[in-house]
Scaffold this active site. Structure first.
Site, PDB file in Angstrom:
ATOM      1  N   TYR A   1      -0.075  27.429  -2.654  1.00  0.00           N
ATOM      2  CA  TYR A   1      -0.895  27.482  -3.876  1.00  0.00           C
ATOM      3  C   TYR A   1      -1.356  26.077  -4.253  1.00  0.00           C
ATOM      4  O   TYR A   1      -0.791  25.071  -3.821  1.00  0.00           O
ATOM      5  CB  TYR A   1      -0.114  28.145  -5.015  1.00  0.00           C
ATOM      6  CG  TYR A   1       1.009  27.305  -5.559  1.00  0.00           C
ATOM      7  CD1 TYR A   1       2.177  27.102  -4.817  1.00  0.00           C
ATOM      8  CD2 TYR A   1       0.925  26.703  -6.822  1.00  0.00           C
ATOM      9  CE1 TYR A   1       3.217  26.332  -5.300  1.00  0.00           C
ATOM     10  CE2 TYR A   1       1.962  25.943  -7.313  1.00  0.00           C
ATOM     11  CZ  TYR A   1       3.098  25.750  -6.557  1.00  0.00           C
ATOM     12  OH  TYR A   1       4.128  24.974  -7.040  1.00  0.00           O
TER      13      TYR A   1
ATOM     14  N   ASP B   1       7.047  23.721   1.400  1.00  0.00           N
ATOM     15  CA  ASP B   1       7.631  22.412   1.079  1.00  0.00           C
ATOM     16  C   ASP B   1       9.046  22.220   1.648  1.00  0.00           C
ATOM     17  O   ASP B   1       9.715  21.238   1.327  1.00  0.00           O
ATOM     18  CB  ASP B   1       7.632  22.169  -0.441  1.00  0.00           C
ATOM     19  CG  ASP B   1       8.428  23.214  -1.196  1.00  0.00           C
ATOM     20  OD1 ASP B   1       8.728  24.281  -0.610  1.00  0.00           O
ATOM     21  OD2 ASP B   1       8.752  22.966  -2.375  1.00  0.00           O
TER      22      ASP B   1
ATOM     23  N   GLU C   1      14.920  38.332  -0.681  1.00  0.00           N
ATOM     24  CA  GLU C   1      15.221  38.425   0.759  1.00  0.00           C
ATOM     25  C   GLU C   1      15.965  39.728   1.061  1.00  0.00           C
ATOM     26  O   GLU C   1      15.671  40.423   2.031  1.00  0.00           O
ATOM     27  CB  GLU C   1      16.065  37.223   1.220  1.00  0.00           C
ATOM     28  CG  GLU C   1      15.388  35.868   1.069  1.00  0.00           C
ATOM     29  CD  GLU C   1      15.521  35.263  -0.322  1.00  0.00           C
ATOM     30  OE1 GLU C   1      16.034  35.954  -1.246  1.00  0.00           O
ATOM     31  OE2 GLU C   1      15.109  34.103  -0.501  1.00  0.00           O
TER      32      GLU C   1
END
Ligand code: UDP
Ligand code: MN
Length: 344
Positions: free
Chosen positions: A101, A203, A289
């Site tokens: 984003y 990241d 998850e």
């Protein structure tokens, strides 16, 4: 007498004409068959010639390749093996989905990650922007990345979008984007594709070894993720013979899979077997998850332990600090950014 002579002449003349006409016809037919057989044989001759030429070129190229390989081997003894591994066709392809984003550090994060990925053989990067349109920044970045990629976009529903002042843990992140990537895989690949699915956040920090570990995933695999869950690492804590004996987490240990997004991979076959499995914004906090993996009908004991029986950390949940941009933001508010043309 004169009359009979005339009749006779007339008859022979008629015959002669007929004979001439027939001769011409036969001659034309002969000419035509001759022409057909000639063009045919020329075609054969040409294609045979072309084939020989191609074979010759191939031989020359092969010869040149052998010489180059030898020269390369002389200078860098392991280089040829390294290249062979990078173009190995029977190696499963890793399909990695990355949500991304717009923010100040987006290009820096993508550049760092992209340059790691350049070292990974048989790899396709599925980059999904959290936006209504594909941005020029990501489009340009990918174009010059040197990677095999698929560029998609899927905007996060406004109800689930974090505000810049919100703490990160308040809402799940990257749900719509990961699902868009999954849809692309299910539409464009098949269970016959020899591939592994992985979720890469933009990241984090990835060792090249983690990709080689996940490549042999038969059904689903796990490994510990460094700096995750407020611990040195989170996920499988003790493993033996490729099976997880203990899970290591300090938070919600009852979760079906107490692991980070970067700590597992799945064989593509499973994705096609359970074609409904996906991410959900409504999964309880910390269950992102687990929700996906239980959707694939996986249990803890199904997971193949990687990274030397889960004894190595090969991926870290790092986070890029948000830069302080006070001056730039003030300039933007005044409508005079320091250089609106500059892509950062
Ligand atoms: N992400 C996104 N939209 C957002 C916030 C995050 O697409 O509004 C992506 C982000 O680029 C990253 C992933 O979702 O690839 C996880 O987000 P983040 O790294 O911020 O989460 P954290 O590191 O805090 O778990
Ligand atoms: Mn992150």
């Amino acid at each position: 007498m004169f009359k009979t002579m005339n009749i006779f002449r007339l008859c022979t003349l008629k015959h002669m004409r007929l004979l001439l006409l027939m001769n011409t016809l036969i001659f034309l037919v002969l000419l035509f068959t001759l022409y057909i057989s000639f063009t045919h044989s020329e075609k054969n001759f040409n294609s045979g010639n072309k084939f020989d030429e191609k074979q010759l070129t191939l031989n020359i190229i092969e010869n040149r390749l052998q010489k180059l390989q030898q020269a390369l081997k002389n200078r860098f003894p392991s280089a040829v093996d390294y290249i062979d591994v990078h173009v190995k066709h029977d190696l499963p392809t890793i399909y990695a989905i990355t949500p991304t984003y717009k923010r100040w550090t987006q290009k820096a994060d993508l550049t760092r990650l992209g340059q790691t990925l350049l070292h990974v053989p048989n790899f396709r990067w599925i980059v999904v922007e959290d936006s209504n349109e594909k941005t020029a920044l990501v489009t340009n970045f990918l174009k010059f990345s040197g990677l095999q990629y698929t560029h998609l976009n899927a905007k996060t529903d406004q109800n689930y979008k974090l505000k810049s002042t919100d703490p990160n843990w308040l809402l799940p992140r990257g749900v719509a984007q990961r699902n868009k990537g999954l849809t692309w895989i299910r539409k464009n690949l098949s269970p016959h594709n020899n591939g592994i699915l992985y979720f890469l956040d933009d990241d984090n920090t990835y060792s090249l070894r983690v990709f080689e570990e996940m490549r042999s995933t038969e059904v689903a695999s796990v490994w510990p993720v460094g700096l995750s869950g407020g611990l040195k690492f989170e996920g499988p804590g003790k493993c033996k013979d490729g099976k997880v004996l203990e899970w290591y987490t300090a938070w919600k240990p009852e979760r079906p899979f107490p692991i980070d997004m970067a700590g597992f991979a799945v064989n593509l076959k499973l994705l096609f077997k359970y074609s409904e499995a996906e991410y959900s914004n409504d999964a309880p906090r910390g269950y992102l998850e687990s929700h996906f993996l239980t959707g694939l009908k996986l249990k803890r004991h199904d997971m193949e332990a990687k990274a030397d029986n889960c004894s190595k950390v090969l991926v870290w949940h790092t986070r890029t600090e948000k830069p302080k941009m006070k001056q730039e933001e003030a300039l933007i508010r005044q409508g005079k950014s320091s250089n609106s043309e500059m892509e950062v």
